[in-house]
Design an enzyme around this catalytic site. Sequence first.
Site, PDB file in Angstrom:
ATOM      1  N   GLU A 103       0.823  -1.197   0.000  1.00  0.00           N
ATOM      2  CA  GLU A 103       0.000   0.000   0.000  1.00  0.00           C
ATOM      3  C   GLU A 103       0.860   1.252   0.000  1.00  0.00           C
ATOM      4  OE1 GLU A 103      -3.936  -1.760   2.194  1.00  0.00           O
ATOM      5  OE2 GLU A 103      -2.497  -0.685   3.395  1.00  0.00           O
ATOM      6  N   CYS A 116       3.519   8.453   1.172  1.00  0.00           N
ATOM      7  CA  CYS A 116       4.059   7.525   2.171  1.00  0.00           C
ATOM      8  C   CYS A 116       4.344   6.193   1.471  1.00  0.00           C
ATOM      9  CB  CYS A 116       3.023   7.373   3.281  1.00  0.00           C
ATOM     10  SG  CYS A 116       3.548   6.289   4.588  1.00  0.00           S
ATOM     11  N   CYS A 123       6.659  -6.680   7.461  1.00  0.00           N
ATOM     12  CA  CYS A 123       7.772  -6.132   8.237  1.00  0.00           C
ATOM     13  C   CYS A 123       8.354  -7.230   9.116  1.00  0.00           C
ATOM     14  CB  CYS A 123       7.292  -4.970   9.099  1.00  0.00           C
ATOM     15  SG  CYS A 123       8.651  -4.068   9.877  1.00  0.00           S
ATOM     16  N   CYS A 127       6.904  -4.476  16.207  1.00  0.00           N
ATOM     17  CA  CYS A 127       6.426  -3.388  17.068  1.00  0.00           C
ATOM     18  C   CYS A 127       4.974  -3.683  17.448  1.00  0.00           C
ATOM     19  CB  CYS A 127       6.559  -2.048  16.352  1.00  0.00           C
ATOM     20  SG  CYS A 127       8.254  -1.714  15.841  1.00  0.00           S
ATOM     21  N   CYS A 130       1.735  -1.778  15.891  1.00  0.00           N
ATOM     22  CA  CYS A 130       1.691  -1.542  14.443  1.00  0.00           C
ATOM     23  C   CYS A 130       1.015  -2.718  13.741  1.00  0.00           C
ATOM     24  CB  CYS A 130       3.109  -1.369  13.906  1.00  0.00           C
ATOM     25  SG  CYS A 130       3.148  -1.104  12.123  1.00  0.00           S
ATOM     26  N   CYS A 351      -1.052   5.951   9.689  1.00  0.00           N
ATOM     27  CA  CYS A 351       0.168   5.270  10.138  1.00  0.00           C
ATOM     28  C   CYS A 351      -0.174   3.973  10.844  1.00  0.00           C
ATOM     29  CB  CYS A 351       0.896   6.093  11.189  1.00  0.00           C
ATOM     30  SG  CYS A 351       1.576   7.580  10.597  1.00  0.00           S
TER      31      CYS A 351
HETATM   32  N1  SAH Z   1       9.677   0.855  10.175  1.00  0.00           N
HETATM   33  C1  SAH Z   1       9.746   2.256  10.049  1.00  0.00           C
HETATM   34  C2  SAH Z   1       8.708   2.881   9.137  1.00  0.00           C
HETATM   35  C3  SAH Z   1       7.296   2.374   9.213  1.00  0.00           C
HETATM   36  S1  SAH Z   1       6.244   2.921  10.501  1.00  0.00           S
HETATM   37  C4  SAH Z   1       9.678   2.881  11.428  1.00  0.00           C
HETATM   38  O1  SAH Z   1       9.532   2.149  12.397  1.00  0.00           O
HETATM   39  O2  SAH Z   1       9.862   4.080  11.532  1.00  0.00           O
HETATM   40  C5  SAH Z   1       5.953   4.609  10.270  1.00  0.00           C
HETATM   41  C6  SAH Z   1       5.516   5.320  11.556  1.00  0.00           C
HETATM   42  O3  SAH Z   1       4.175   4.968  11.943  1.00  0.00           O
HETATM   43  C7  SAH Z   1       6.395   4.950  12.713  1.00  0.00           C
HETATM   44  O4  SAH Z   1       6.730   6.022  13.502  1.00  0.00           O
HETATM   45  C8  SAH Z   1       5.510   3.986  13.451  1.00  0.00           C
HETATM   46  O5  SAH Z   1       5.942   3.826  14.739  1.00  0.00           O
HETATM   47  C9  SAH Z   1       4.151   4.645  13.310  1.00  0.00           C
HETATM   48  N2  SAH Z   1       3.041   3.741  13.613  1.00  0.00           N
HETATM   49  C10 SAH Z   1       3.014   2.414  13.444  1.00  0.00           C
HETATM   50  N3  SAH Z   1       1.834   1.912  13.857  1.00  0.00           N
HETATM   51  C11 SAH Z   1       1.084   2.939  14.284  1.00  0.00           C
HETATM   52  C12 SAH Z   1      -0.248   3.060  14.790  1.00  0.00           C
HETATM   53  N4  SAH Z   1      -1.055   2.003  14.923  1.00  0.00           N
HETATM   54  N5  SAH Z   1      -0.693   4.285  15.107  1.00  0.00           N
HETATM   55  C13 SAH Z   1       0.098   5.364  14.936  1.00  0.00           C
HETATM   56  N6  SAH Z   1       1.354   5.313  14.461  1.00  0.00           N
HETATM   57  C14 SAH Z   1       1.846   4.124  14.141  1.00  0.00           C
END
Ligand code: SAH
Length: 375
Positions: A103, A116, A123, A127, A130, A351
Amino acid sequence: MPAMSNTNIKQQQKVNLLDFTTEKLKDFFIEKGEKPFRATQIIKWMHQYCVDDFDQMTNVSKALRHELQKFAEIRAPEVVLDKASSDGTHKWLLRLEDGNCIETVFIPEKDRGTLCVSSQVGCALDCTFCSTARQGFNRNLTVAEIIGQLWAAKRSLQPKAGGERVISNVVMMGMGEPLLNFKPVIDAMKLMLDDNAYGLSKRRVTLSTSGVVPALDRLRDEVDVSLALSLHAGNDQLRDKLVPINKKYPIKMLMDSCKRFMKGKAARERITIEYVMLDGVNDSDQNARELIYTLKGVPCKVNLIPFNPFPDTRYKRSPTKRINQFRDILIASGLIVVTRRTRGDDIDAACGQLAGEVNDRSRREIHFLRIEKET
Ligand code: SAH
């Protein structure tokens, strides 16, 4: 360019020219006995005009076009879904050749348009807040698949805008950890910055990472882009839980690496620190004070991201009042803080909501181990 025999061509897959930076395409052409300036011409056709048909490249000789058709192609991921949100946000579902889907999201604002971009199918990190993590990991994207997202988005948006540039910023914040797909991400970002391709300024191309320290240390010597760091906690105990890669590269090590990154180039102003606001988890006054302590000496601005929920998550978004109080504590210490507005809610484009369609979840472990060895 020497002609290739038909049988040869049938046996070989065509070379996808979207995989090449200008430099690499020059080398490729020189090897084939062609003039290097042809590479610049073709890069322009591909990326400035979004052309995927050699016949449209009118300043390239007919003979070369004919030759290119035989062994090369310009192939971006296929757009299978194009959803527009009521707030103008766009989300494309792109299908890759192996059937996986990724996406890409476009977020228009008054003074900019941000794309984006994803770097991996799924991934390998885990985390806990996420939704991409839930999908598991399938594979790294190629340069063509990364830059192809920009190519496809530009091709879809620009005609509607009367040919005006609509994508002014790119953030590597889609699916995946860009620093765990180092070389293709670097090459794709080189194309984003290249005046013959997308010509974006280094302030407008941002790599977001969860903190893969050895790769972060290499990044500053490879390409000059802006950095965002997904920090989300100011102490190791909490960050270990939210961003498990922290166990390998803890906060002190990460902050030292960020300081080194900032020393590299005078043009770099500030790192963007991303901090997702999770109700009752990382949003207390004490958490704010820990964050202030952690960020001492790091030129940065803090981006507070209200958590975007997804099915079956254990987390909740912090209430607005809490986010504001947390923000005020940071501001009082002298930090620059903005709270990110959630966009594209109605099309799951926010995000951490990018999920794509990822086959084969089982390879996460293997990949992660391999990457750890590499970095
Ligand atoms: N792996 C990279 C890029 C992808 S995530 C990273 O970790 O930076 C992009 C951003 O979205 C990151 O800051 C991540 O922590 C945030 N993010 C992920 N899941 C989220 C969620 N459910 N709500 C808000 N932000 C989120």
